[in-house]
Design an enzyme around this catalytic site. Structure first.
Site, PDB file in Angstrom:
ATOM      1  CE  LYS A  13      -4.707   1.215   0.126  1.00 41.55           C
ATOM      2  NZ  LYS A  13      -5.915  -0.001  -0.611  1.00 41.55           N
TER       3      LYS A  13
HETATM    4  P1  NAD Z   1     -13.145   7.305  -2.863  1.00 44.11           P
HETATM    5  O1  NAD Z   1     -12.912   8.608  -2.721  1.00 44.11           O
HETATM    6  O2  NAD Z   1     -14.094   7.286  -4.635  1.00 44.11           O
HETATM    7  O3  NAD Z   1     -15.030   7.466  -2.094  1.00 44.11           O
HETATM    8  C1  NAD Z   1     -14.357   7.700  -0.965  1.00 44.11           C
HETATM    9  C2  NAD Z   1     -16.461   7.473  -0.693  1.00 44.11           C
HETATM   10  O4  NAD Z   1     -16.435   8.427   0.694  1.00 44.11           O
HETATM   11  C3  NAD Z   1     -16.598   9.328  -0.811  1.00 44.11           C
HETATM   12  O5  NAD Z   1     -17.814   9.719  -1.286  1.00 44.11           O
HETATM   13  C4  NAD Z   1     -16.854  10.275   0.334  1.00 44.11           C
HETATM   14  O6  NAD Z   1     -17.676  11.415   0.225  1.00 44.11           O
HETATM   15  C5  NAD Z   1     -16.939   8.835   0.799  1.00 44.11           C
HETATM   16  N1  NAD Z   1     -16.872   9.153   2.910  1.00 44.11           N
HETATM   17  C6  NAD Z   1     -15.401   9.597   2.938  1.00 44.11           C
HETATM   18  N2  NAD Z   1     -15.655  10.008   4.836  1.00 44.11           N
HETATM   19  C7  NAD Z   1     -16.666   9.496   5.121  1.00 44.11           C
HETATM   20  C8  NAD Z   1     -17.425   9.400   5.972  1.00 44.11           C
HETATM   21  N3  NAD Z   1     -16.856   9.583   7.219  1.00 44.11           N
HETATM   22  N4  NAD Z   1     -18.938   9.030   5.861  1.00 44.11           N
HETATM   23  C9  NAD Z   1     -19.060   9.081   4.674  1.00 44.11           C
HETATM   24  N5  NAD Z   1     -18.594   8.795   3.933  1.00 44.11           N
HETATM   25  C10 NAD Z   1     -17.631   8.962   4.020  1.00 44.11           C
HETATM   26  O7  NAD Z   1     -13.076   6.355  -2.235  1.00 44.11           O
HETATM   27  P2  NAD Z   1     -13.345   4.290  -3.502  1.00 44.11           P
HETATM   28  O8  NAD Z   1     -12.329   4.169  -4.013  1.00 44.11           O
HETATM   29  O9  NAD Z   1     -14.475   4.258  -3.062  1.00 44.11           O
HETATM   30  O10 NAD Z   1     -12.772   3.599  -1.258  1.00 44.11           O
HETATM   31  C11 NAD Z   1     -13.869   3.840  -0.762  1.00 44.11           C
HETATM   32  C12 NAD Z   1     -12.840   2.748   0.035  1.00 44.11           C
HETATM   33  O11 NAD Z   1     -13.071   1.423  -0.539  1.00 44.11           O
HETATM   34  C13 NAD Z   1     -12.158   2.616   0.747  1.00 44.11           C
HETATM   35  O12 NAD Z   1     -11.913   1.693   1.714  1.00 44.11           O
HETATM   36  C14 NAD Z   1     -11.264   1.648  -0.139  1.00 44.11           C
HETATM   37  O13 NAD Z   1      -9.876   1.333   0.862  1.00 44.11           O
HETATM   38  C15 NAD Z   1     -11.794   0.526  -0.105  1.00 44.11           C
HETATM   39  N6  NAD Z   1     -11.585   0.596  -1.667  1.00 44.11           N
HETATM   40  C16 NAD Z   1     -11.447   0.457  -2.938  1.00 44.11           C
HETATM   41  C17 NAD Z   1     -10.936   0.050  -4.459  1.00 44.11           C
HETATM   42  C18 NAD Z   1     -11.126   0.989  -5.218  1.00 44.11           C
HETATM   43  O14 NAD Z   1     -10.756  -0.177  -6.469  1.00 44.11           O
HETATM   44  N7  NAD Z   1     -11.348   1.940  -5.522  1.00 44.11           N
HETATM   45  C19 NAD Z   1     -10.432  -1.303  -4.005  1.00 44.11           C
HETATM   46  C20 NAD Z   1     -10.734  -2.208  -2.744  1.00 44.11           C
HETATM   47  C21 NAD Z   1     -11.333  -1.849  -1.476  1.00 44.11           C
END
Ligand code: NAD
Length: 415
Positions: A105
């Site tokens: 990471k």
């Molecule tokens: P992103 O930045 O696209 O979206 C994050 C979302 O969460 C946004 O809508 C933001 O406003 C919201 N958010 C942030 N803090 C918040 C809070 N305290 N309460 C409510 N909403 C909140 O990120 P993403 O890529 O969608 O990732 C989201 C999660 O999924 C993370 O934990 C990431 O590690 C995990 N993840 C992502 C991927 C990927 O392919 N993008 C893969 C595996 C896991």
């Protein structure tokens, strides 16, 4: 250990499973530490001419089963501890879905929302140069995470390639389609969550059609999950982002919420819904809850309030170990992060394979292969959970740690 000490939380779970599986101490000790940790402090010229120094990280937790793989996060709260925890989850995730990778990471403590595109490009190129001694298609392949996207991956690929003197497509995944990206990658994490929700529903006799769902977070993962669930006939009753949550007891018009949030920067004040708190969203009466935002959202204090029958962890580490015990006692079926959100890394793996072979697949082919991998992983975790009488998280950890320990045994320790 506090509930928010992220790496310790993962290590405590690993420890408990190593005890149960009687894993050799030599292997347990390796899983309790990260193999490589790089901290970089680097200057970036901002648009107003000022120079700011940013701190970034790249961590390899374990690469026994293959090159290290894991996302890059741009967020003000990025720390070494969080990066270690997320790297360890990647080691476990790649093992659960049985793809030939280890876990890594990276991240930079910065606020990408407050930065211009030019500033982000300069930050990304400098960070990519700083971590270039660790990354490469055969050793460590970054991908997007919170705050990063295909454009950021394209800048990293370009910076790395400039230094090599030729184009290296396989150095990052989650790239734009025109630059060696894979069809289906953008939706892959959300699609994997849907497959898990379907299989969990089938196991518990809950049909996705008509199921009431609350989604926390409306970024890459949350928005794709919500939109795909609508196609399955589910009713999305609540959605949130960092600014707040909205609720409509009957169902939200997800496409309209999507357009509204892209125009205004948030889901808050959407016309056909009531604004509610994040705490209320997590406690709504619904069939499925999808945390798809950040870590530590379901904790000891609010876990007793959760009324959903199924939780599909789109986010990494949204549930603390103490909350897990409460959910388990209350009969909530949790599909853990290392299984539920693995669709992203699975299609990243397909992207890397396509880049290395310079031969690209159709979207149908990508989705079909993703289905196969996710179905197999879900079945294996469920079988482990039933045979060992443990919850799905412990079962997923058992499956992963057994695979990693077997690989360590096969490789041996020199001398
Ligand atoms: P992103 O930045 O696209 O979206 C994050 C979302 O969460 C946004 O809508 C933001 O406003 C919201 N958010 C942030 N803090 C918040 C809070 N305290 N309460 C409510 N909403 C909140 O990120 P993403 O890529 O969608 O990732 C989201 C999660 O999924 C993370 O934990 C990431 O590690 C995990 N993840 C992502 C991927 C990927 O392919 N993008 C893969 C595996 C896991």
């Amino acid at each position: 250990m506090t509930e928010t000490n992220a790496f310790q939380m993962v290590v405590s779970r690993i420890d408990a499973i190593c005890d149960k599986l009687k894993v050799k101490d030599a292997y347990r000790l390796r899983l309790e530490k990260c193999e490589r940790e790089l901290i970089v402090h680097f200057p970036v010229k901002m648009d107003d001419g000022q120079v700011k120094v940013f701190t970034g990280y790249r961590v390899h937790h374990n690469d026994t089963r293959g090159p290290a793989k894991g996302g890059i996060r741009y967020h003000p709260d990025v720390t070494l501890d969080e990066t270690r925890a997320l790297a360890a989850l990647m080691t476990l995730k790649t093992a659960v879905v049985n793809i030939p990778y280890g876990g890594a990471k990276g991240g930079v403590a910065c606020d990408p929302i407050a930065m211009s595109q030019n500033e982000l490009e300069r930050l990304t190129r400098r960070y990519a140069s700083e971590i270039s001694l660790l990354i490469g298609p055969e050793r460590d392949i970054p991908a997007p995470d919170i705050g990063t996207n295909p454009q950021v991956m394209a800048w990293i690929m370009d910076t790395y390639s400039m230094n090599k003197g030729y184009s290296v497509l396989g150095v990052v995944t989650g790239k734009p389609i025109g630059l060696g990206g894979s069809k289906g990658r953008f939706e892959a994490t959300g699609r994997g969550c849907i497959i898990c929700a379907q299989l969990a529903g089938k196991h518990l006799g809950i049909n996705l059609e008509g199921a009431k769902v609350a989604v926390q977070g409306f970024g890459n993962v949350g928005s794709v999950v919500a939109r795909l669930l609508v196609r399955e006939g589910s009713k999305i009753v609540a959605i949130s982002d960092v600014k707040g949550s909205i609720y409509n007891e009957k169902k939200l018009d997800v496409e309209a919420v999507f357009r509204y949030s892209r125009q205004t920067g948030s889901v808050v004040d959407f016309k056909d819904a009531e604004n509610i708190t994040n705490a209320k969203l997590l406690a709504l009466p619904c069939d499925i809850l999808i945390p798809a935002a950040i870590e530590n959202q379901i904790v000891k204090a609010n876990a007793p309030d959760v009324k959903a029958k199924i939780i599909v962890e789109g986010a990494n580490a949204p549930t603390t170990p103490e909350a897990d015990r409460i959910l388990s006692d209350n009969g909530v079926f949790v599909v853990p992060d290392i299984l539920a959100n693995a669709g992203g890394v699975v299609v990243s793996y397909f992207e890397w394979v396509q880049d290395l072979q310079a031969f690209f697949w159709s979207e149908d082919e990508v989705n079909r292969q993703l289905e196969t991998v996710m179905h197999n992983a879900f079945r294996e975790v469920l079988e482990m959970s039933q045979s060992e009488k443990v919850d799905m998280r412990n079962a997923a950890y058992m499956l992963a740690i057994k695979r990693i320990a077997d690989a360590m045994e096969a490789r041996g320790i020199f001398p």
